[in-house]
Design a protein around this motif. Structure first.
Motif: not given
Length: 88
Positions: A31-44
């Motif tokens: 839900a929070c990962n987008s083309f412009f805002d990349k968040v790694t799975y480990d951080e989440v």
């Protein structure tokens, strides 16, 4: 924060059995990962597990532990949960 709201949204859709930390993390990451805002799975995953552990310590808190290890759900007896359900 966006992740907090997303965690609560996922938990609001879960039934009385709850959902594992891994599955909550996957839903929040998607839900929070987008083309412009990349968040790694480990951080989440680290944030989700910390958030759930911190917010499930008090018996009157918004989140409670499920019956199985690593499972969490909304505390239906909490006043804050009833208010949250009205907001969703």
């Amino acid at each position: 924060m966006v992740l907090d709201k997303e965690i609560l949204r996922v938990l609001s859709e879960v039934g009385k059995d709850g959902l594992s930390i891994k599955k909550i993390s996957i839903h929040v990451h998607n839900a929070c990962n987008s083309f412009f805002d990349k968040v790694t799975y480990d951080e989440v995953h680290a944030y989700v597990s910390g958030f759930l552990v911190r917010n499930s310590k008090n018996p009157h808190s918004l989140i409670e532990k499920g019956e199985r290890r690593g499972y969490y759900r909304l505390n239906r007896n909490s006043y804050m949960t009833q208010q949250l359900m009205l907001q969703f």
